[in-house]
Write an enzyme that holds these catalytic residues in place. Structure first.
Site, PDB file in Angstrom:
ATOM      1  CB  ILE A  11      -1.029  -0.015   1.171  1.00 51.47           C
ATOM      2  CG1 ILE A  11      -2.070   1.106   0.995  1.00 51.47           C
ATOM      3  CG2 ILE A  11      -0.371   0.125   2.529  1.00 51.47           C
ATOM      4  CD1 ILE A  11      -3.036   0.905  -0.117  1.00 51.47           C
ATOM      5  N   GLY A  12       2.009   1.215   0.680  1.00 53.10           N
ATOM      6  CA  GLY A  12       2.892   2.383   0.702  1.00 53.10           C
ATOM      7  C   GLY A  12       3.365   2.748  -0.697  1.00 53.10           C
ATOM      8  CG  ASN A  94       0.332  -3.793  12.556  1.00 51.52           C
ATOM      9  OD1 ASN A  94       1.364  -4.455  12.448  1.00 51.52           O
ATOM     10  ND2 ASN A  94      -0.626  -3.821  11.664  1.00 51.52           N
ATOM     11  CG  HIS A 171     -10.901   1.056   7.744  1.00 50.29           C
ATOM     12  ND1 HIS A 171     -11.479   1.056   6.495  1.00 50.29           N
ATOM     13  CD2 HIS A 171      -9.822   0.249   7.645  1.00 50.29           C
ATOM     14  CE1 HIS A 171     -10.766   0.292   5.678  1.00 50.29           C
ATOM     15  NE2 HIS A 171      -9.751  -0.216   6.358  1.00 50.29           N
TER      16      HIS A 171
END
Ligand code: NAD
Ligand code: MLT
EC number: 1.1.1.37
Length: 305
Positions: A11-12, A94, A171
């Protein structure tokens, strides 16, 4: 504008590409812990940029010392979920990364705005903000909002520009379609739904990322383009209404919950106050659930770090 990308995996990379190709940054810093990855990605970007004569200054680095004086810092560093997992299952792993970054990034980047992307994204934004004391926003339900619009557009065979409305809350599992805001050709969804149910739309929004991950290994182009648009709204001071998650104090903690809010060089005001009771009730329930899960995870985290 100097923009840093912390974590340049799937995604980065796609967000960095989109940001550069929209001409939103004069300088870009790419950082990851995998040796040589940022540097080789820098080459890839330079090759792509050569096709358009883009002169964005790009550096790829494995040293956090090079991440300095950025205006905007996007954080994608973290594990992605595997098929069958919930984003919330990534919390402890994370969060440890975010706590480390929260200590290291602010001294070198005074006044930077942080945009959390790593999952569970709203909780990671809250963790990062708690430990860094820096303004942090989460990409939140901007992604769900576009998934909702695209699904309705496809099912009702109307151009996506004719579908408006927002998804709010968390989300993920607790996302809430704000049905009062959903309009197709200016008409309420119920009037034009032609057999498409609200439940079906909600199911799609919540299940499609998992299906994409199962087949493609991760979501990239959809969220990356949408997240780039958040950067765009800020950098170009667009004042666009987007469903990002901004910090709010709830009980004793800072938490991040998405609501439609004006996004530009400044963020706000939020449109939460003008939502009808039906949507507000579901949103408040989502805030309560989010807080409960966040608090449980945070308490556990504080014991294991
Ligand atoms: P990925 O495994 O492809 O990339 C993650 C990258 O983070 C890797 O390159 C890894 O080396 C790097 N990393 C790990 N620890 C780091 C650290 N301390 N400092 C710097 N870099 C570090 O995974 P991905 O598919 O790119 O997803 C990354 C995260 O973004 C996941 O948590 C995923 O769930 C999330 N995500 C969020 C959204 C959204 O809409 N908010 C969309 C897609 C992915
Ligand atoms: C997404 O919604 O695309 C991301 O949060 C990745 C995921 O679903 O885990």
């Amino acid at each position: 504008v100097k923009i840093a990308f912390i974590g340049v995996g799937k995604i980065g990379q796609t967000i960095a590409y989109s940001v550069i190709f929209d001409g939103l940054a004069s300088e870009v810093i790419l950082y990851d812990i995998i040796p040589e990855l940022p540097e080789k990605f820098e080459h890839e970007l330079r090759h792509a940029m050569a096709t358009r004569g883009l002169s964005t200054e790009v550096i790829g680095t494995n040293s956090l010392d090079d991440v300095a004086n950025a205006d905007i810092i996007l954080i994608m560093a973290g594990k992605p979920r595997k098929p069958g997992m919930s984003r919330r299952d990534l919390f402890v792993d994370n969060a440890k990364i975010q706590i480390d970054l929260a200590k290291q990034l602010p001294p070198r980047n005074p006044g930077a705005l942080y945009i959390m992307v790593a999952n569970p994204v709203d909780m990671m934004a809250s963790v990062f903000m708690r430990f860094s004391k820096q303004l942090t926003i989460s990409t939140g339900d901007t992604v769900e909002t576009m998934r909702m619009r695209s699904y309705i557009s496809k099912k009702l065979k109307v151009p996506v520009t004719k579908v408006t409305g927002y998804v709010a809350g968390e989300h993920g599992e607790d996302a809430v379609v704000l049905w009062s805001t959903v309009k197709v050709n200016g008409k309420p969804f119920e009037e034009v739904a032609k057999g498409v149910t609200k439940e079906e739309v909600e199911n799609y929004v919540k299940s499609i990322p998992g299906e994409i991950i199962r087949v493609m290994g991760g979501t990239t182009w959809g969220p990356a383009t949408i997240i780039k648009d958040i950067v765009r709204a800020i950098v170009l001071n667009e004042g666009r209404v987007m469903s990002i998650a901004t910090p709010r104090t709830y009980k004793d903690e800072i938490i991040h919950i998405s609501v439609p809010i004006v996004v530009g060089a400044e963020i706000g005001p939020s449109l939460e106050g003008v939502l009808p009771e039906s949507d507000k009730e579901r949103l408040n329930k989502s805030v309560e659930d989010f807080y409960k899960v966040y608090k449980e995870n945070l308490d556990h985290l504080l014991q294991v770090i």
